[in-house]
Design an enzyme around this catalytic site. Structure first.
Site, PDB file in Angstrom:
ATOM      1  N   CYS A   1       1.151  -1.161   0.077  1.00  0.00           N
ATOM      2  CA  CYS A   1       0.107   0.014   0.063  1.00  0.00           C
ATOM      3  C   CYS A   1       0.755   1.302   0.190  1.00  0.00           C
ATOM      4  O   CYS A   1      -0.145   2.035  -0.227  1.00  0.00           O
ATOM      5  CB  CYS A   1      -1.182   0.228   1.110  1.00  0.00           C
ATOM      6  SG  CYS A   1      -2.089  -1.539   0.708  1.00  0.00           S
TER       7      CYS A   1
ATOM      8  N   HIS B   1      -3.392   6.563   1.984  1.00  0.00           N
ATOM      9  CA  HIS B   1      -4.525   5.494   2.017  1.00  0.00           C
ATOM     10  C   HIS B   1      -5.230   5.697   2.596  1.00  0.00           C
ATOM     11  O   HIS B   1      -5.654   5.686   3.900  1.00  0.00           O
ATOM     12  CB  HIS B   1      -3.072   4.635   2.126  1.00  0.00           C
ATOM     13  CG  HIS B   1      -3.436   3.341   2.182  1.00  0.00           C
ATOM     14  ND1 HIS B   1      -4.103   2.214   0.885  1.00  0.00           N
ATOM     15  CD2 HIS B   1      -3.294   1.725   2.984  1.00  0.00           C
ATOM     16  CE1 HIS B   1      -4.124   1.490   0.920  1.00  0.00           C
ATOM     17  NE2 HIS B   1      -3.977   0.952   2.023  1.00  0.00           N
TER      18      HIS B   1
ATOM     19  N   ASN C   1     -10.512  -0.637   0.267  1.00  0.00           N
ATOM     20  CA  ASN C   1      -8.793  -0.619  -0.445  1.00  0.00           C
ATOM     21  C   ASN C   1      -8.324  -1.261  -1.398  1.00  0.00           C
ATOM     22  O   ASN C   1      -8.274  -2.314  -2.042  1.00  0.00           O
ATOM     23  CB  ASN C   1      -8.532  -0.985   1.144  1.00  0.00           C
ATOM     24  CG  ASN C   1      -6.585  -1.356   1.238  1.00  0.00           C
ATOM     25  OD1 ASN C   1      -6.115  -0.722   0.607  1.00  0.00           O
ATOM     26  ND2 ASN C   1      -6.991  -1.544   2.541  1.00  0.00           N
TER      27      ASN C   1
HETATM   28  C1  LIG Z   1      -9.634  -5.993   9.073  1.00  0.00           C
HETATM   29  C2  LIG Z   1     -11.076  -5.463  10.360  1.00  0.00           C
HETATM   30  C3  LIG Z   1     -11.257  -3.922   9.709  1.00  0.00           C
HETATM   31  C4  LIG Z   1     -10.909  -5.736  11.302  1.00  0.00           C
HETATM   32  O1  LIG Z   1     -12.113  -4.682  12.263  1.00  0.00           O
HETATM   33  P1  LIG Z   1     -11.928  -4.935  13.521  1.00  0.00           P
HETATM   34  O2  LIG Z   1     -13.128  -4.331  14.201  1.00  0.00           O
HETATM   35  O3  LIG Z   1      -9.931  -4.650  13.771  1.00  0.00           O
HETATM   36  O4  LIG Z   1     -12.432  -6.277  13.450  1.00  0.00           O
HETATM   37  P2  LIG Z   1     -11.787  -7.202  14.711  1.00  0.00           P
HETATM   38  O5  LIG Z   1     -11.059  -8.057  14.008  1.00  0.00           O
HETATM   39  O6  LIG Z   1     -11.493  -7.540  16.020  1.00  0.00           O
HETATM   40  O7  LIG Z   1     -13.062  -8.347  14.885  1.00  0.00           O
HETATM   41  C5  LIG Z   1     -14.083  -8.252  15.556  1.00  0.00           C
HETATM   42  C6  LIG Z   1     -15.099  -9.190  14.996  1.00  0.00           C
HETATM   43  O8  LIG Z   1     -16.080  -9.135  13.953  1.00  0.00           O
HETATM   44  C7  LIG Z   1     -15.720 -10.649  13.283  1.00  0.00           C
HETATM   45  N1  LIG Z   1     -15.808 -10.045  11.211  1.00  0.00           N
HETATM   46  C8  LIG Z   1     -14.574  -9.843  11.330  1.00  0.00           C
HETATM   47  N2  LIG Z   1     -14.814  -9.916  10.011  1.00  0.00           N
HETATM   48  C9  LIG Z   1     -15.864  -9.774   9.612  1.00  0.00           C
HETATM   49  C10 LIG Z   1     -16.975  -9.055   8.262  1.00  0.00           C
HETATM   50  N3  LIG Z   1     -16.783  -9.423   7.329  1.00  0.00           N
HETATM   51  N4  LIG Z   1     -18.023  -9.337   9.120  1.00  0.00           N
HETATM   52  C11 LIG Z   1     -18.694  -9.653  10.015  1.00  0.00           C
HETATM   53  N5  LIG Z   1     -17.990 -10.151  11.251  1.00  0.00           N
HETATM   54  C12 LIG Z   1     -16.904  -9.700  10.677  1.00  0.00           C
HETATM   55  C13 LIG Z   1     -14.619 -11.363  13.690  1.00  0.00           C
HETATM   56  O9  LIG Z   1     -14.807 -12.522  13.049  1.00  0.00           O
HETATM   57  C14 LIG Z   1     -14.530 -10.633  14.923  1.00  0.00           C
HETATM   58  O10 LIG Z   1     -15.185 -11.448  15.908  1.00  0.00           O
HETATM   59  P3  LIG Z   1     -15.793 -12.563  16.774  1.00  0.00           P
HETATM   60  O11 LIG Z   1     -15.317 -10.746  18.507  1.00  0.00           O
HETATM   61  O12 LIG Z   1     -16.495 -13.445  17.064  1.00  0.00           O
HETATM   62  O13 LIG Z   1     -13.812 -13.371  16.854  1.00  0.00           O
HETATM   63  C15 LIG Z   1      -9.401  -3.784  10.977  1.00  0.00           C
HETATM   64  O14 LIG Z   1      -8.771  -4.486  11.505  1.00  0.00           O
HETATM   65  C16 LIG Z   1      -8.930  -3.826   9.775  1.00  0.00           C
HETATM   66  O15 LIG Z   1      -8.990  -2.226   9.598  1.00  0.00           O
HETATM   67  N6  LIG Z   1      -6.963  -4.147  10.146  1.00  0.00           N
HETATM   68  C17 LIG Z   1      -6.419  -2.835   9.368  1.00  0.00           C
HETATM   69  C18 LIG Z   1      -6.575  -2.848   7.938  1.00  0.00           C
HETATM   70  C19 LIG Z   1      -5.416  -2.786   7.312  1.00  0.00           C
HETATM   71  O16 LIG Z   1      -4.893  -1.191   7.544  1.00  0.00           O
HETATM   72  N7  LIG Z   1      -4.379  -3.060   6.289  1.00  0.00           N
HETATM   73  C20 LIG Z   1      -3.234  -2.992   6.103  1.00  0.00           C
HETATM   74  C21 LIG Z   1      -3.256  -2.000   4.794  1.00  0.00           C
HETATM   75  S1  LIG Z   1      -3.445  -2.633   3.529  1.00  0.00           S
END
Ligand SMILES: CC(C)(COP(=O)(O)OP(=O)(O)OC[C@H]1O[C@@H](n2cnc3c(N)ncnc32)[C@H](O)[C@@H]1OP(=O)(O)O)[C@@H](O)C(=O)NCCC(=O)NCCS
Length: 340
Positions: free
Chosen positions: A122, A267, A297
């Site tokens: 990214c 980004h 993204n």
């Molecule tokens: C990936 C991301 C959106 C997940 O959001 P989050 O709020 O951190 O969610 P978590 O990973 O803590 O998961 C919370 C819950 O939602 C669930 N969940 C994850 N994806 C889901 C989806 N698409 N739909 C529904 N539930 C989902 C998880 O399984 C978890 O369930 P649990 O509590 O029963 O285990 C977030 O962590 C993120 O944006 N991370 C950074 C991404 C990034 O910057 N990448 C680098 C650049 S490319």
């Protein structure tokens, strides 16, 4: 860490033209509800994404990159034959070998100039822009085409709800050229860039198989080890911290304060990450050029796509002070300050 500070007071290279391209097909959160256990409400609330674009089966990364490049060249008033170099930030090139950049070069009908890819995920566009800046500022290149392109929908595990809802396809490009009339820091151009990586976090966001460590096998394909794997929560924490610290670094190198920034072109991985960055930098969210809601993204394409939209719809005007910042797999990240 690499920070590029000018030992002279004036910016030497500037953005002459921008271009963007997104494929036609729109994939909504509702479409994904039919694929994995997710909901439009969860995706919007946790990421800010409503829909993303998906390339057609006939499209490869270099096709999208070329479309964006042609628009940037047109805006810059530069013909492809005048280019000194082509740099493409991508992790979804047409083939493992050769570089996506040489396909773009061929599409543009150019020969005998260097064309290469940057694998900084990214942050690939920012890495490319920083390299272009060095060549142009030193007078070793005149016009450099820098592209960020990703065709990430081909690299998704469509059974993994934690990744497949996040990413989309697109391309953005800029033409960077010399600023002959620059007199001081108020002149238009690239004021500072800074780049960082932390390989201790390499496993947090990766494609495990398909390289020399783990060549692709039938079993690997069945286990989707040739698709993107991500520890989202870990990346989130690192993203906020590093985007903020590198932004502060770039602002300091440029000799400007966050309050002077006209637009943040960041980004776009998650709207909540950007909200926390905005809060810590004390820059209001309405100064962010956002496209995450429509494109998700798009990795290295995200900054040049947002930049192009802001330029073409008239929000970004000549003389505006831009802060760019990105973080992705590596981890690799960086920031830049540009007077557009
Ligand atoms: C990936 C991301 C959106 C997940 O959001 P989050 O709020 O951190 O969610 P978590 O990973 O803590 O998961 C919370 C819950 O939602 C669930 N969940 C994850 N994806 C889901 C989806 N698409 N739909 C529904 N539930 C989902 C998880 O399984 C978890 O369930 P649990 O509590 O029963 O285990 C977030 O962590 C993120 O944006 N991370 C950074 C991404 C990034 O910057 N990448 C680098 C650049 S490319």
């Amino acid at each position: 860490m690499i920070t590029m500070t000018r030992s002279f007071p004036a910016p030497r290279s500037l953005l002459l033209g921008t271009g963007g391209y997104v494929p036609e097909q729109v994939v909504t959160n509702g479409d994904l509800e039919r694929l994995v256990e997710t909901s439009d409400a969860w995706i919007q609330e946790r990421t800010g994404i409503r829909e993303r674009r998906k390339a057609s089966d006939q499209e490869a990364a270099s096709d999208m990159a070329t479309a964006a490049a042609r628009k940037a060249l047109e805006m810059a008033g530069i013909s492809a034959s005048e280019l000194s170099m082509i740099i493409v930030g991508t992790i979804s090139a047409d083939q493992p070998l050769p570089a996506c950049a040489v396909h773009v070069q061929r599409n543009l009908g150019v020969t005998s100039i260097p064309a290469f890819d940057i694998a900084a995920a990214c942050a690939g566009f920012l890495y490319g822009m920083s390299i272009a800046d060095q060549f142009v500022a030193r007078g070793q290149a005149k016009y450099v085409l820098v592209i960020g392109v990703e065709l990430l929908t081909r690299l998704m595990n469509w059974n993994d709800r934690t990744t497949c809802v996040l990413f989309g396809d697109g391309a953005g490009a800029v033409v960077i050229g010399p600023n002959a009339e620059a007199k001081d820091r108020t002149a238009r151009g690239i004021l500072s860039t800074c780049l960082f990586s932390d390989g201790s976090q390499a496993d947090a966001l990766c494609i495990p198989a398909g390289g020399s460590r783990e060549p692709l096998t039938t079993e690997g394909i069945e286990q989707r080890r040739n698709k993107v794997h991500m520890e989202g929560r870990e990346i989130f924490k690192n993203a906020v911290r590093n985007l903020v610290s590198s932004s502060i670094n770039a602002l300091e190198q440029a000799g400007v304060s966050a309050g002077e920034i006209t637009w943040v072109v960041a980004h776009q991985a998650n709207l909540r990450i950007l909200a926390q960055v905005a809060q810590r930098l004390e820059v209001p969210m309405d100064k962010f050029i956002l496209n995450i809601e429509r494109y998700g993204n798009t990795s290295s394409a995200s900054i040049p796509l947002a930049l192009d939209e802001g330029v073409r719809d008239g929000r970004i005007k000549p003389g505006d002070l831009l802060l760019m910042t990105a973080l992705g797999a590596g981890l690799s990240w960086g920031s830049a300050v540009v007077r557009y």
